[in-house]
Design an enzyme around this catalytic site. Structure first.
Site, PDB file in Angstrom:
ATOM      1  N   LYS A 159       0.854  -1.195   0.000  1.00  0.00           N
ATOM      2  CA  LYS A 159       0.000   0.000   0.000  1.00  0.00           C
ATOM      3  C   LYS A 159       0.890   1.245   0.000  1.00  0.00           C
ATOM      4  O   LYS A 159       1.814   1.369   0.819  1.00  0.00           O
ATOM      5  CB  LYS A 159      -0.872  -0.041   1.248  1.00  0.00           C
TER       6      LYS A 159
HETATM    7  O1  G3P Z   1      -7.586   1.908   5.769  1.00  0.00           O
HETATM    8  C1  G3P Z   1      -7.989   3.076   5.165  1.00  0.00           C
HETATM    9  C2  G3P Z   1      -9.370   3.564   5.539  1.00  0.00           C
HETATM   10  O2  G3P Z   1     -10.315   2.545   5.409  1.00  0.00           O
HETATM   11  C3  G3P Z   1      -9.441   4.319   6.829  1.00  0.00           C
HETATM   12  O3  G3P Z   1     -10.750   4.522   7.280  1.00  0.00           O
HETATM   13  O4  G3P Z   1     -12.334   5.212   9.048  1.00  0.00           O
HETATM   14  O5  G3P Z   1      -9.901   5.793   9.285  1.00  0.00           O
HETATM   15  O6  G3P Z   1     -11.337   6.958   7.600  1.00  0.00           O
HETATM   16  P1  G3P Z   1     -11.101   5.682   8.353  1.00  0.00           P
END
Ligand code: G3P
Length: 218
Positions: A83
């Protein structure tokens, strides 16, 4: 649409994997830090639990270091997807790693223009962040739809992964908008099962059955 868990918590991953409907896992440096175990060690453990694409994120921001980190992460397990953040050096590293046959997930995508760059760099996955876009007052699902349309129109094979998902409705909307994958916290996956009519219906079935057999017995 594939379902991924957005988690580095082994207990959650074991539970999800046991249900048989988890196709992969995404992690990020924040999720790994929450578990308090070094990245490579935790990713190895995750690969033993879920048999599918496992995204592991580099923590460098300079292309040469990103490429070296990406190569190292890719050696952990055949299922690891490297990633990389959608910055200039990240796209440069994505192009280099993809050209070597290493699968790349380009993350922190907030626009269709950025998604186009990731596809051109040969990314295996692009990760638009739905929830974080909506936090700023903009509709997140339009972005999924736009990216899916652009990729299909121009024949890019990069998969669209709806990330930063906050609830069950996001999952349904992502599927309708053409996402190939949705990654979600364990709590959201767990919520997908629930419907009050399912619970009520099941209680009714079991109570009817039990009453009937109690009557036969007496
Ligand atoms: O892993 C990336 C993403 O899914 C993060 O989500 O909830 O931290 O905005 P969030």
């Amino acid at each position: 649409m594939k379902i991924f868990l957005d988690s580095a918590n082994l207990q959650e991953l074991r539970k999800g994997a046991a249900w048989g409907i988890v196709d992969g896992v995404t992690t990020n440096p924040s999720l790994i830090a929450r578990e308090g175990v070094p990245m490579e060690e935790q990713i190895r453990k995750i690969c033993d639990i879920v048999d599918g694409d496992i995204s592991a994120e580099v923590v460098s921001t300079e292309s040469r270091e990103m490429i070296a980190d990406g190569r190292r992460l890719a050696t952990i397990h055949k299922n690891v997807v490297v990633k990389l953040p959608l910055i200039r050096d990240g796209i440069q590293a994505a192009k280099a790693l993809s050209s070597e046959g290493i699968r790349v997930n380009v993350t922190l995508c907030f626009s269709a223009a950025q998604a186009l760059l990731a596809a051109k760099a040969g990314a295996y996955i692009i990760s638009p962040f739905i929830g974080r876009i909506e936090d700023t007052g903009w509709p997140g699902m339009d972005l999924i739809e736009d990216i899916a349309a652009i990729y299909s129109k121009h024949g890019y094979r990069t998969q669209v992964l709806a990330a930063s998902i906050r609830g069950a409705l996001h999952v349904v909307e992502a599927a309708k908008a053409g996402a190939h994958i949705a990654t979600m916290p364990f709590k959201v996956l767990d919520q997908l099962f629930d419907h009050p009519l399912t619970e009520r219906g099941l209680n009714q079935f079991l109570s009817d059955y039990n009453k009937a057999f109690e009557l036969v017995k007496s």
